[in-house]
Write a protein that holds these residues in place. Sequence first.
Motif, mmCIF file in Angstrom:
data_model
loop_
_atom_site.group_PDB
_atom_site.id
_atom_site.type_symbol
_atom_site.label_atom_id
_atom_site.label_comp_id
_atom_site.label_asym_id
_atom_site.label_seq_id
_atom_site.Cartn_x
_atom_site.Cartn_y
_atom_site.Cartn_z
ATOM 1 N N VAL A 127 41.287 31.929 41.896
ATOM 2 C CA VAL A 127 39.976 31.908 41.271
ATOM 3 C C VAL A 127 39.930 30.744 40.290
ATOM 4 N N GLN A 128 38.931 29.909 40.445
ATOM 5 C CA GLN A 128 38.779 28.742 39.576
ATOM 6 C C GLN A 128 38.291 29.179 38.200
ATOM 7 N N GLY A 129 38.914 28.589 37.168
ATOM 8 C CA GLY A 129 38.476 28.851 35.806
ATOM 9 C C GLY A 129 38.934 30.174 35.238
ATOM 10 N N MET A 130 39.881 30.853 35.898
ATOM 11 C CA MET A 130 40.361 32.142 35.409
ATOM 12 C C MET A 130 41.214 31.927 34.160
ATOM 13 N N PRO A 131 40.856 32.534 33.034
ATOM 14 C CA PRO A 131 41.684 32.425 31.837
ATOM 15 C C PRO A 131 43.082 32.986 32.110
ATOM 16 N N ALA A 132 44.097 32.315 31.587
ATOM 17 C CA ALA A 132 45.495 32.687 31.857
ATOM 18 C C ALA A 132 45.784 34.145 31.507
ATOM 19 N N GLN A 133 45.173 34.650 30.446
ATOM 20 C CA GLN A 133 45.460 36.022 30.025
ATOM 21 C C GLN A 133 44.983 37.063 31.049
ATOM 22 N N PHE A 134 44.146 36.643 32.019
ATOM 23 C CA PHE A 134 43.650 37.583 33.020
ATOM 24 C C PHE A 134 44.334 37.426 34.379
ATOM 25 N N SER A 135 45.308 36.532 34.495
ATOM 26 C CA SER A 135 45.919 36.278 35.805
ATOM 27 C C SER A 135 46.635 37.514 36.349
ATOM 28 N N ARG A 136 47.306 38.271 35.495
ATOM 29 C CA ARG A 136 47.990 39.482 35.970
ATOM 30 C C ARG A 136 46.972 40.510 36.476
ATOM 31 N N GLN A 137 45.892 40.682 35.737
ATOM 32 C CA GLN A 137 44.849 41.621 36.163
ATOM 33 C C GLN A 137 44.197 41.153 37.460
ATOM 34 N N LEU A 138 44.039 39.831 37.601
ATOM 35 C CA LEU A 138 43.453 39.296 38.824
ATOM 36 C C LEU A 138 44.341 39.600 40.029
ATOM 37 N N ASN A 139 45.644 39.415 39.883
ATOM 38 C CA ASN A 139 46.556 39.734 40.984
ATOM 39 C C ASN A 139 46.508 41.212 41.328
ATOM 40 N N ALA A 140 46.433 42.056 40.300
ATOM 41 C CA ALA A 140 46.315 43.502 40.551
ATOM 42 C C ALA A 140 44.998 43.807 41.259
ATOM 43 N N LEU A 141 43.927 43.125 40.830
ATOM 44 C CA LEU A 141 42.624 43.319 41.460
ATOM 45 C C LEU A 141 42.662 42.907 42.934
ATOM 46 N N GLY A 142 43.364 41.812 43.254
ATOM 47 C CA GLY A 142 43.508 41.383 44.647
ATOM 48 C C GLY A 142 44.216 42.427 45.482
ATOM 49 N N GLY A 143 45.267 43.017 44.929
ATOM 50 C CA GLY A 143 45.974 44.081 45.646
ATOM 51 C C GLY A 143 45.090 45.293 45.871
ATOM 52 N N ILE A 144 44.311 45.649 44.861
ATOM 53 C CA ILE A 144 43.395 46.787 44.992
ATOM 54 C C ILE A 144 42.322 46.487 46.027
ATOM 55 N N LEU A 145 41.802 45.261 46.001
ATOM 56 C CA LEU A 145 40.796 44.870 46.990
ATOM 57 C C LEU A 145 41.312 45.085 48.399
ATOM 58 N N SER A 146 42.526 44.611 48.650
ATOM 59 C CA SER A 146 43.042 44.704 50.015
ATOM 60 C C SER A 146 43.471 46.117 50.362
ATOM 61 N N GLU A 147 44.123 46.811 49.451
ATOM 62 C CA GLU A 147 44.682 48.125 49.787
ATOM 63 C C GLU A 147 43.659 49.243 49.760
ATOM 64 N N GLN A 148 42.724 49.185 48.834
ATOM 65 C CA GLN A 148 41.783 50.294 48.704
ATOM 66 C C GLN A 148 40.403 49.983 49.275
ATOM 67 N N LEU A 149 39.883 48.815 48.965
ATOM 68 C CA LEU A 149 38.508 48.531 49.359
ATOM 69 C C LEU A 149 38.390 48.019 50.792
ATOM 70 N N LEU A 150 39.399 47.286 51.282
ATOM 71 C CA LEU A 150 39.302 46.720 52.630
ATOM 72 C C LEU A 150 40.138 47.466 53.662
ATOM 73 N N GLN A 151 40.959 48.420 53.245
ATOM 74 C CA GLN A 151 41.691 49.272 54.185
ATOM 75 C C GLN A 151 40.663 50.020 55.033
ATOM 76 N N GLY A 152 40.763 49.898 56.343
ATOM 77 C CA GLY A 152 39.824 50.574 57.228
ATOM 78 C C GLY A 152 38.494 49.849 57.398
ATOM 79 N N TYR A 153 38.383 48.619 56.879
ATOM 80 C CA TYR A 153 37.130 47.869 57.016
ATOM 81 C C TYR A 153 36.960 47.439 58.473
ATOM 82 N N PRO A 154 35.780 47.652 59.062
ATOM 83 C CA PRO A 154 35.599 47.351 60.489
ATOM 84 C C PRO A 154 35.555 45.854 60.792
ATOM 85 N N LEU A 155 36.335 45.463 61.777
ATOM 86 C CA LEU A 155 36.316 44.087 62.267
ATOM 87 C C LEU A 155 35.361 43.983 63.455
#
Length: 189
Positions: A127-155
């Motif tokens: 993510v462009q312009g992400m403040p360094a203090q939020f990088s850990r939360q961003l990585n966690a958010l990416g994992g949540i996106l893939s594991e919870q929100l996109l699990q079972g998403y129809p292709l």
Amino acid sequence: MIAMTRRRWLAAAGIATAAAATAWLAACGGFMNEYTFSQSQLQSALERKFPFNKRYMELFDIQLANPQLALDPARNRVTVQFDATIDNRLFFRQPLTGRFALDSALRYDPPSHSLVLQDPEVRQFDVQGMPAQFSRQLNALGGILSEQLLQGYPLYTFKPEQLRLAGAPAEPGTITVLPDGINVKINRP
């Protein structure tokens, strides 16, 4: 003369019966017992399902758009890249944008009649312009996106006629990722 006519009739009936049986067997063998979807067909089906908008924990508004599908036959997986936008008026002055990519196995989901993402894993979340203090939360958010929100998403969602074999209901079985598409075997339940 009557015997000759009867023989000809029996011969003609036998030929007609054999021809009808052959046609019936050929027709039964001609039913689709597999489908191969090209990468462009899958890309088109995927594009119709986006943009994807989701609010997470009442803090982040996430939008994924412009999906790009890539096939990984060696691992029997697909990779999907998206343009990502993350908005949180509490922490950011303006929405942050970047790229999000995941790779995933595929499975058939009977209730939705769809090929869906199975066990997606984050490959990239920049993510462009992400403040360094939020990088850990961003990585966690990416994992949540893939594991919870996109699990079972129809292709890809099957049409009802694609799930019939010789007039009987059928279900997809083995799913194989090819270099230029995805092959799905159709089995009788």
